[in-house]
Design a protein around this motif. Structure first.
Motif, short mmCIF file in Angstrom:
data_model
loop_
_atom_site.label_atom_id
_atom_site.label_comp_id
_atom_site.label_asym_id
_atom_site.label_seq_id
_atom_site.Cartn_x
_atom_site.Cartn_y
_atom_site.Cartn_z
N LEU A 13 -14.40 -40.00 16.06
CA LEU A 13 -15.24 -39.23 15.14
C LEU A 13 -15.01 -39.69 13.71
CD1 LEU A 13 -14.99 -35.58 16.49
CD2 LEU A 13 -16.91 -37.16 16.67
N ARG A 14 -16.08 -39.81 12.95
CA ARG A 14 -16.02 -40.22 11.56
C ARG A 14 -16.91 -39.31 10.72
NH1 ARG A 14 -12.09 -42.29 13.15
NH2 ARG A 14 -11.59 -44.49 13.25
N CYS A 15 -16.59 -39.22 9.46
CA CYS A 15 -17.39 -38.46 8.50
C CYS A 15 -18.78 -39.10 8.43
CB CYS A 15 -16.71 -38.49 7.14
SG CYS A 15 -17.59 -37.61 5.85
N PRO A 16 -19.85 -38.30 8.38
CA PRO A 16 -21.20 -38.87 8.29
C PRO A 16 -21.56 -39.34 6.88
CG PRO A 16 -21.34 -36.49 8.42
CD PRO A 16 -19.88 -36.86 8.60
N SER A 17 -20.68 -39.15 5.91
CA SER A 17 -20.94 -39.65 4.55
C SER A 17 -20.86 -41.18 4.57
CB SER A 17 -19.92 -39.09 3.57
OG SER A 17 -18.67 -39.71 3.71
N PRO A 18 -21.31 -41.84 3.53
CA PRO A 18 -21.27 -43.31 3.50
C PRO A 18 -19.87 -43.90 3.68
CG PRO A 18 -22.74 -42.51 1.80
CD PRO A 18 -22.05 -41.31 2.38
N ASP A 19 -18.81 -43.13 3.41
CA ASP A 19 -17.44 -43.63 3.59
C ASP A 19 -17.09 -43.85 5.05
OD1 ASP A 19 -16.95 -43.44 0.84
OD2 ASP A 19 -16.35 -41.36 1.03
N ALA A 21 -15.14 -42.23 6.94
CA ALA A 21 -13.69 -42.15 7.10
C ALA A 21 -13.32 -41.28 8.31
CB ALA A 21 -13.07 -41.56 5.83
N PRO A 22 -12.11 -41.45 8.82
CA PRO A 22 -11.65 -40.61 9.93
C PRO A 22 -11.58 -39.13 9.53
CG PRO A 22 -10.20 -42.51 9.63
CD PRO A 22 -11.13 -42.47 8.46
N LEU A 23 -11.62 -38.28 10.53
CA LEU A 23 -11.50 -36.83 10.33
C LEU A 23 -10.17 -36.35 10.88
CD1 LEU A 23 -15.08 -35.96 11.58
CD2 LEU A 23 -14.33 -36.02 9.20
N ARG A 24 -9.66 -35.28 10.29
CA ARG A 24 -8.43 -34.68 10.81
C ARG A 24 -8.68 -33.19 11.03
NH1 ARG A 24 -6.50 -31.95 6.57
NH2 ARG A 24 -6.77 -32.81 4.51
N MET A 35 -12.07 -26.38 11.53
CA MET A 35 -12.77 -27.37 10.70
C MET A 35 -12.18 -28.74 11.00
SD MET A 35 -14.76 -25.66 8.40
CE MET A 35 -14.89 -26.59 6.90
N LEU A 36 -12.97 -29.74 10.72
CA LEU A 36 -12.50 -31.12 10.67
C LEU A 36 -12.69 -31.56 9.22
CD1 LEU A 36 -14.10 -32.66 13.88
CD2 LEU A 36 -11.71 -32.04 13.53
N THR A 37 -11.68 -32.17 8.64
CA THR A 37 -11.74 -32.57 7.23
C THR A 37 -11.72 -34.08 7.12
OG1 THR A 37 -10.59 -30.54 6.59
CG2 THR A 37 -10.58 -32.33 5.00
N CYS A 38 -12.61 -34.60 6.27
CA CYS A 38 -12.67 -36.04 6.03
C CYS A 38 -11.44 -36.46 5.25
CB CYS A 38 -13.94 -36.39 5.26
SG CYS A 38 -14.06 -38.14 4.85
N THR A 39 -10.82 -37.54 5.69
CA THR A 39 -9.61 -38.03 5.02
C THR A 39 -9.93 -38.78 3.73
OG1 THR A 39 -9.66 -40.04 6.38
CG2 THR A 39 -8.30 -38.21 7.18
N GLU A 40 -11.21 -39.07 3.48
CA GLU A 40 -11.60 -39.80 2.27
C GLU A 40 -12.25 -38.87 1.24
OE1 GLU A 40 -11.87 -42.86 -0.37
OE2 GLU A 40 -10.88 -42.94 1.57
N CYS A 41 -13.36 -38.22 1.61
CA CYS A 41 -14.11 -37.42 0.64
C CYS A 41 -13.65 -35.96 0.60
CB CYS A 41 -15.61 -37.49 0.90
SG CYS A 41 -16.18 -36.67 2.41
N GLY A 42 -12.96 -35.50 1.63
CA GLY A 42 -12.44 -34.13 1.65
C GLY A 42 -13.41 -33.08 2.14
N ARG A 43 -14.62 -33.48 2.52
CA ARG A 43 -15.57 -32.48 3.05
C ARG A 43 -15.01 -31.90 4.34
NH1 ARG A 43 -19.28 -36.69 1.59
NH2 ARG A 43 -20.85 -36.00 0.11
N GLY A 44 -15.33 -30.61 4.56
CA GLY A 44 -14.93 -29.96 5.79
C GLY A 44 -16.14 -29.73 6.67
N TYR A 45 -15.99 -30.01 7.95
CA TYR A 45 -17.07 -29.84 8.92
C TYR A 45 -16.66 -28.77 9.92
CZ TYR A 45 -18.74 -34.06 6.80
OH TYR A 45 -19.18 -34.98 5.87
N VAL A 60 -18.59 -28.30 4.09
CA VAL A 60 -17.99 -27.49 3.03
C VAL A 60 -17.38 -28.47 2.04
CG1 VAL A 60 -16.21 -25.78 2.51
CG2 VAL A 60 -17.51 -25.64 4.66
N PRO A 61 -17.79 -28.41 0.76
CA PRO A 61 -17.21 -29.34 -0.22
C PRO A 61 -15.71 -29.09 -0.40
CG PRO A 61 -18.86 -27.92 -1.26
CD PRO A 61 -18.75 -27.52 0.18
N PRO A 62 -14.98 -30.13 -0.75
CA PRO A 62 -13.54 -29.95 -0.98
C PRO A 62 -13.30 -29.12 -2.22
CG PRO A 62 -14.20 -32.13 -1.67
CD PRO A 62 -15.41 -31.50 -1.03
N PRO A 63 -12.14 -28.49 -2.34
CA PRO A 63 -11.82 -27.76 -3.54
C PRO A 63 -11.89 -28.69 -4.75
CG PRO A 63 -10.15 -27.37 -1.86
CD PRO A 63 -11.06 -28.46 -1.37
#
Length: 68
Positions: A13-19, A21-24, A35-45, A60-63
């Protein structure tokens, strides 16, 4: 409740943003969040009924706003 996904699925699984990046699992503040959080942009899914919702419109945007 912590996200329970097959480890092999979580590896691909990867973030759907252009990055792409892996999710955690969880969030930086709550490792047990559904939630799954992008390791690059910080968005939460959100993970609903065990299914990750990997839509940028549902993220969900990162803080502090989006990084990068």
């Amino acid at each position: 409740m912590a996200v329970q996904l097959d480890p092999q699925l979580l590896e691909i699984l990867r973030c759907p943003s252009p990055d792409h990046a892996p999710l955690r699992p969880g969030t930086p503040d709550d490792a047990d969040a559904d939630m799954l959080t992008c390791t690059e942009c910080g968005r939460g899914y959100p993970v609903q009924d065990g299914i990750p919702v990997l839509l940028l419109d549902e993220a969900v945007p990162p803080p502090g706003g989006l990084a990068g």
